[in-house]
Structure formats: C-alpha cells, structure tokens
Scaffold this motif. Structure first.
Motif, PDB file in Angstrom:
ATOM      1  N   SER A  42      29.211   9.723  -9.084  1.00  0.00           N
ATOM      2  CA  SER A  42      27.941   9.224  -9.609  1.00  0.00           C
ATOM      3  C   SER A  42      27.825   9.674 -11.055  1.00  0.00           C
ATOM      4  CB  SER A  42      26.764   9.785  -8.790  1.00  0.00           C
ATOM      5  OG  SER A  42      26.583  11.162  -9.084  1.00  0.00           O
ATOM      6  N   ARG A  43      26.658   9.414 -11.634  1.00  0.00           N
ATOM      7  CA  ARG A  43      26.454   9.825 -13.023  1.00  0.00           C
ATOM      8  C   ARG A  43      26.447  11.344 -13.167  1.00  0.00           C
ATOM      9  NH1 ARG A  43      21.156   9.556 -11.275  1.00  0.00           N
ATOM     10  NH2 ARG A  43      19.617  10.823 -12.413  1.00  0.00           N
ATOM     11  N   LEU A  44      26.359  12.057 -12.044  1.00  0.00           N
ATOM     12  CA  LEU A  44      26.360  13.517 -12.079  1.00  0.00           C
ATOM     13  C   LEU A  44      27.766  14.104 -11.991  1.00  0.00           C
ATOM     14  CD1 LEU A  44      23.289  14.201  -9.744  1.00  0.00           C
ATOM     15  CD2 LEU A  44      23.346  13.921 -12.246  1.00  0.00           C
ATOM     16  N   CYS A  56      29.845  12.867 -27.325  1.00  0.00           N
ATOM     17  CA  CYS A  56      28.629  13.037 -28.121  1.00  0.00           C
ATOM     18  C   CYS A  56      28.892  13.967 -29.308  1.00  0.00           C
ATOM     19  CB  CYS A  56      27.498  13.589 -27.255  1.00  0.00           C
ATOM     20  SG  CYS A  56      26.738  12.362 -26.178  1.00  0.00           S
ATOM     21  N   ARG A  57      29.654  15.036 -29.083  1.00  0.00           N
ATOM     22  CA  ARG A  57      29.984  15.927 -30.199  1.00  0.00           C
ATOM     23  C   ARG A  57      30.800  15.190 -31.262  1.00  0.00           C
ATOM     24  NH1 ARG A  57      30.673  19.570 -25.843  1.00  0.00           N
ATOM     25  NH2 ARG A  57      32.937  19.208 -25.821  1.00  0.00           N
ATOM     26  N   ALA A  58      31.551  14.174 -30.820  1.00  0.00           N
ATOM     27  CA  ALA A  58      32.336  13.376 -31.759  1.00  0.00           C
ATOM     28  C   ALA A  58      31.510  12.281 -32.423  1.00  0.00           C
ATOM     29  CB  ALA A  58      33.542  12.765 -31.042  1.00  0.00           C
ATOM     30  N   GLY A  59      30.228  12.191 -32.069  1.00  0.00           N
ATOM     31  CA  GLY A  59      29.340  11.246 -32.734  1.00  0.00           C
ATOM     32  C   GLY A  59      29.063   9.969 -31.980  1.00  0.00           C
ATOM     33  N   PHE A  60      29.471   9.888 -30.717  1.00  0.00           N
ATOM     34  CA  PHE A  60      29.244   8.674 -29.929  1.00  0.00           C
ATOM     35  C   PHE A  60      28.068   8.864 -28.983  1.00  0.00           C
ATOM     36  CE2 PHE A  60      33.782   8.608 -30.935  1.00  0.00           C
ATOM     37  CZ  PHE A  60      33.906   7.348 -31.500  1.00  0.00           C
ATOM     38  N   GLY A  61      27.278   7.807 -28.821  1.00  0.00           N
ATOM     39  CA  GLY A  61      26.287   7.797 -27.764  1.00  0.00           C
ATOM     40  C   GLY A  61      26.966   7.550 -26.428  1.00  0.00           C
ATOM     41  N   THR A  62      26.308   7.928 -25.344  1.00  0.00           N
ATOM     42  CA  THR A  62      26.863   7.712 -24.007  1.00  0.00           C
ATOM     43  C   THR A  62      25.775   7.250 -23.056  1.00  0.00           C
ATOM     44  OG1 THR A  62      26.509  10.039 -23.347  1.00  0.00           O
ATOM     45  CG2 THR A  62      28.661   9.477 -24.299  1.00  0.00           C
ATOM     46  N   LEU A  63      26.163   6.392 -22.132  1.00  0.00           N
ATOM     47  CA  LEU A  63      25.302   5.990 -21.021  1.00  0.00           C
ATOM     48  C   LEU A  63      26.073   6.210 -19.737  1.00  0.00           C
ATOM     49  CD1 LEU A  63      22.816   4.751 -19.679  1.00  0.00           C
ATOM     50  CD2 LEU A  63      23.786   2.481 -20.130  1.00  0.00           C
ATOM     51  N   LEU A  64      25.556   7.102 -18.885  1.00  0.00           N
ATOM     52  CA  LEU A  64      26.149   7.374 -17.583  1.00  0.00           C
ATOM     53  C   LEU A  64      25.202   6.839 -16.518  1.00  0.00           C
ATOM     54  CD1 LEU A  64      26.914   9.982 -19.566  1.00  0.00           C
ATOM     55  CD2 LEU A  64      28.077  10.719 -17.481  1.00  0.00           C
ATOM     56  N   PRO A  65      25.498   5.668 -15.939  1.00  0.00           N
ATOM     57  CA  PRO A  65      24.628   5.107 -14.901  1.00  0.00           C
ATOM     58  C   PRO A  65      25.192   5.343 -13.502  1.00  0.00           C
ATOM     59  CG  PRO A  65      26.060   3.397 -15.739  1.00  0.00           C
ATOM     60  CD  PRO A  65      26.504   4.693 -16.397  1.00  0.00           C
ATOM     61  N   ASP A  66      24.315   5.386 -12.533  1.00  0.00           N
ATOM     62  CA  ASP A  66      24.739   5.265 -11.142  1.00  0.00           C
ATOM     63  C   ASP A  66      24.986   3.781 -10.873  1.00  0.00           C
ATOM     64  OD1 ASP A  66      24.597   7.963 -10.470  1.00  0.00           O
ATOM     65  OD2 ASP A  66      22.478   7.820  -9.930  1.00  0.00           O
ATOM     66  N   LEU A  67      26.169   3.434 -10.429  1.00  0.00           N
ATOM     67  CA  LEU A  67      26.463   2.033 -10.151  1.00  0.00           C
ATOM     68  C   LEU A  67      26.081   1.635  -8.729  1.00  0.00           C
ATOM     69  CD1 LEU A  67      29.847   1.537 -12.018  1.00  0.00           C
ATOM     70  CD2 LEU A  67      27.516   1.085 -12.809  1.00  0.00           C
ATOM     71  N   LEU A  68      25.696   2.616  -7.918  1.00  0.00           N
ATOM     72  CA  LEU A  68      25.200   2.349  -6.573  1.00  0.00           C
ATOM     73  C   LEU A  68      23.777   2.876  -6.446  1.00  0.00           C
ATOM     74  CD1 LEU A  68      28.274   3.394  -4.357  1.00  0.00           C
ATOM     75  CD2 LEU A  68      27.704   1.117  -5.228  1.00  0.00           C
ATOM     76  N   THR A  69      22.961   2.213  -5.642  1.00  0.00           N
ATOM     77  CA  THR A  69      21.627   2.709  -5.342  1.00  0.00           C
ATOM     78  C   THR A  69      21.734   3.895  -4.386  1.00  0.00           C
ATOM     79  OG1 THR A  69      21.330   1.282  -3.416  1.00  0.00           O
ATOM     80  CG2 THR A  69      20.739   0.365  -5.574  1.00  0.00           C
ATOM     81  N   GLU A  70      20.617   4.591  -4.174  1.00  0.00           N
ATOM     82  CA  GLU A  70      20.630   5.732  -3.264  1.00  0.00           C
ATOM     83  C   GLU A  70      21.024   5.302  -1.852  1.00  0.00           C
ATOM     84  OE1 GLU A  70      16.983   7.851  -3.410  1.00  0.00           O
ATOM     85  OE2 GLU A  70      17.227   8.472  -5.506  1.00  0.00           O
ATOM     86  N   GLU A  72      22.856   2.711  -1.001  1.00  0.00           N
ATOM     87  CA  GLU A  72      24.283   2.362  -1.005  1.00  0.00           C
ATOM     88  C   GLU A  72      25.151   3.606  -1.053  1.00  0.00           C
ATOM     89  OE1 GLU A  72      23.820  -1.959  -3.310  1.00  0.00           O
ATOM     90  OE2 GLU A  72      24.186  -0.110  -4.444  1.00  0.00           O
ATOM     91  N   GLU A  73      24.727   4.613  -1.790  1.00  0.00           N
ATOM     92  CA  GLU A  73      25.489   5.864  -1.843  1.00  0.00           C
ATOM     93  C   GLU A  73      25.539   6.534  -0.477  1.00  0.00           C
ATOM     94  OE1 GLU A  73      23.812   8.270  -4.874  1.00  0.00           O
ATOM     95  OE2 GLU A  73      24.777   7.178  -6.516  1.00  0.00           O
ATOM     96  N   ARG A  74      24.388   6.541   0.233  1.00  0.00           N
ATOM     97  CA  ARG A  74      24.382   7.152   1.572  1.00  0.00           C
ATOM     98  C   ARG A  74      25.310   6.400   2.514  1.00  0.00           C
ATOM     99  NH1 ARG A  74      18.814   8.292   0.316  1.00  0.00           N
ATOM    100  NH2 ARG A  74      18.176   6.214   0.995  1.00  0.00           N
ATOM    101  N   GLU A  75      25.296   5.079   2.428  1.00  0.00           N
ATOM    102  CA  GLU A  75      26.202   4.287   3.267  1.00  0.00           C
ATOM    103  C   GLU A  75      27.657   4.528   2.873  1.00  0.00           C
ATOM    104  OE1 GLU A  75      27.153  -0.404   4.365  1.00  0.00           O
ATOM    105  OE2 GLU A  75      25.530   0.105   2.977  1.00  0.00           O
ATOM    106  N   ASP A  76      27.888   4.646   1.590  1.00  0.00           N
ATOM    107  CA  ASP A  76      29.256   4.800   1.101  1.00  0.00           C
ATOM    108  C   ASP A  76      29.870   6.124   1.526  1.00  0.00           C
ATOM    109  OD1 ASP A  76      31.309   3.499  -0.729  1.00  0.00           O
ATOM    110  OD2 ASP A  76      31.148   5.481  -1.645  1.00  0.00           O
ATOM    111  N   VAL A  77      29.042   7.159   1.643  1.00  0.00           N
ATOM    112  CA  VAL A  77      29.555   8.456   2.099  1.00  0.00           C
ATOM    113  C   VAL A  77      30.195   8.325   3.475  1.00  0.00           C
ATOM    114  CG1 VAL A  77      28.846  10.757   2.871  1.00  0.00           C
ATOM    115  CG2 VAL A  77      27.987   9.843   0.703  1.00  0.00           C
ATOM    116  N   VAL A  78      29.617   7.464   4.308  1.00  0.00           N
ATOM    117  CA  VAL A  78      30.107   7.289   5.677  1.00  0.00           C
ATOM    118  C   VAL A  78      31.234   6.257   5.745  1.00  0.00           C
ATOM    119  CG1 VAL A  78      29.463   6.615   8.025  1.00  0.00           C
ATOM    120  CG2 VAL A  78      27.850   7.909   6.597  1.00  0.00           C
ATOM    121  N   THR A  79      31.083   5.156   5.008  1.00  0.00           N
ATOM    122  CA  THR A  79      32.004   4.024   5.174  1.00  0.00           C
ATOM    123  C   THR A  79      33.029   3.875   4.055  1.00  0.00           C
ATOM    124  OG1 THR A  79      30.574   2.472   3.983  1.00  0.00           O
ATOM    125  CG2 THR A  79      30.148   2.773   6.341  1.00  0.00           C
TER     126      THR A  79
END
Length: 238
Positions: A42-44, A56-70, A72-79
C-alpha cells in the motif's frame, strides 16, 4: 533555510471508489513521481516511502496512492485476487494521472511513474495509455512481463531495477525488456534480493531512480511525441 515542502493526505476519485494518497511537493519541484504499489502493499510500504523521501530530497514531488480500497485490501489479504488484477490497477493509476492533470500545482510538472512488483506492470500499462503525459518509468523488483501487450506501446524511457540475487525476476525483466520499443535499461543491484533489504541496496535503487528521472523528466510539462533519446543498452549494468 531549507525550501518548504508541502505534504497532504488526498482523496483520488476512481470510478465508484475514492483512493487515499499522500502527496508531497517540494518548493520549485522539478517534476512529480506517481508510485504504483503491488503484491499486497500500500502507500505505507516502507520501501517505497524510503524511495519517495529520497526523490523529494532530489527535488521531485511524489504521490503515493492506495490503488485498492479498504474493502478490496481486506479481500486481497485472503484471496490475493486484486494484486494481480493488472487491468484494475492500471485503471486506478490512470485515474491518479488524470487527477494530477487537473490540479493546478501538479499539472505543469513533468510526470514519472515508479512501480514495484505487480505495480510495475500497471505503471507500464498506464504509460502506454497516457503517452503524452508520462515521461519516464522506473520499475523496482517489478513484474513488467505482466504488462503483456502494453510493453511495445510504451513511449517513455524505462529503467528496470532488479536485485542480482533475484534470479527469477531478473530473467522476467530481461524477457520483458526485449519487448520494449522505448529507450530502456536494466540496472542490476549486485547481491540484492527481491525486497532489497541488504545494506545500501535500497539506497542504490533510490539513486538510480533519481538519476533516471533527472535525465528524462523535462523541466515542466511537455506534451506529445516520444521522449527524446535513442535506445539505451538493454543489458544489465552494475
């Protein structure tokens, strides 16, 4: 005094879903890098967050998104079903690209993608779908082979970073590289395994990614056409 860096927790609309994300923009950012996580991450993810901090230290912005909803993540842990749904991950990633396009603070910035594991396949597929927007792609321990027919359609320069001891994934990356028509290179971190836990290995990933984006992201937004430059050597390097 160090330049100001703005960090925000954001919500990215994607179809019927809303994806949580962490957006960080240094003052006078030279570009923005969108991360694509995979294989149950996940983004974490501590590894991607470490790379993002280095960018970021090199001067770039960053976007870290979760690509799954909560849910979907719970389902994905199992399946483990969603982490290999490259079409779903690609749709979510292209929605994040379009969201960055709509923001006044990120729309003028050149965009790069950083994908890990199955997220690398989604990053490559998204780059093929948004060729005028995505200017460079970096894969860390990725599965570019899962991008399938999107590989020869990618126009942005591609860096494939793989651990030297991650032999199966290294073979898959070499095979996928043969299908790329864009400028590309394989960077092998000697002695590193799949998650780059070895001392200094993740720092090498960060340095290689920062160099790639520094070389291939133009200052500001550039629309249309293939990124400049001929094909780089497709073989592994140190």
């Amino acid at each position: 005094m160090a330049p100001r860096t703005a960090s925000d927790t954001v919500r990215i609309p994607s179809g019927q879903a809303a994806l949580d994300g962490d957006l960080t923009l240094p003052a006078d950012a030279r570009g923005v890098v969108l991360f694509a996580h995979g294989s149950g991450s996940s983004r974490l993810s501590p590894r991607n967050r470490a790379v993002a901090a280095g960018l970021c230290r090199a001067g770039f912005g960053t976007l870290l998104p979760d690509l799954l909803t909560e849910d979907e993540e719970r389902e994905d842990v199992v399946t483990a079903r969603h982490r290999f749904d490259i079409s779903l991950l690609t749709r979510r990633l292209t929605d994040a690209i379009d969201w960055l396009e709509r923001r006044p603070d990120t729309a003028p910035l050149a965009l790069g993608l950083f994908g890990a594991s199955t997220g690398a396949a989604a990053a490559l597929a998204a780059a093929a779908e948004r060729p005028s927007r995505v200017r460079a792609v970096v894969s860390r321990g990725g599965r570019p082979d899962l991008a399938g027919g999107a590989l020869p359609l990618v126009m942005a320069p591609v860096l494939l970073v793989v651990g030297g001891a991650d032999t199966t994934v290294l073979t898959l990356n070499r095979e996928a590289a043969e299908r790329l028509t864009a400028p590309h290179r394989i960077h092998v971190v000697r002695g590193a395994t799949h998650l780059f836990p070895e001392p200094g290995a993740l720092e090498q990933v960060t340095d290689a990614a920062a160099d790639w984006f520094r070389d291939h992201l133009p200052a500001g937004r550039t629309d249309g056409g293939r990124a400049d430059g001929g094909r780089a050597d497709g073989g592994p390097t140190g």
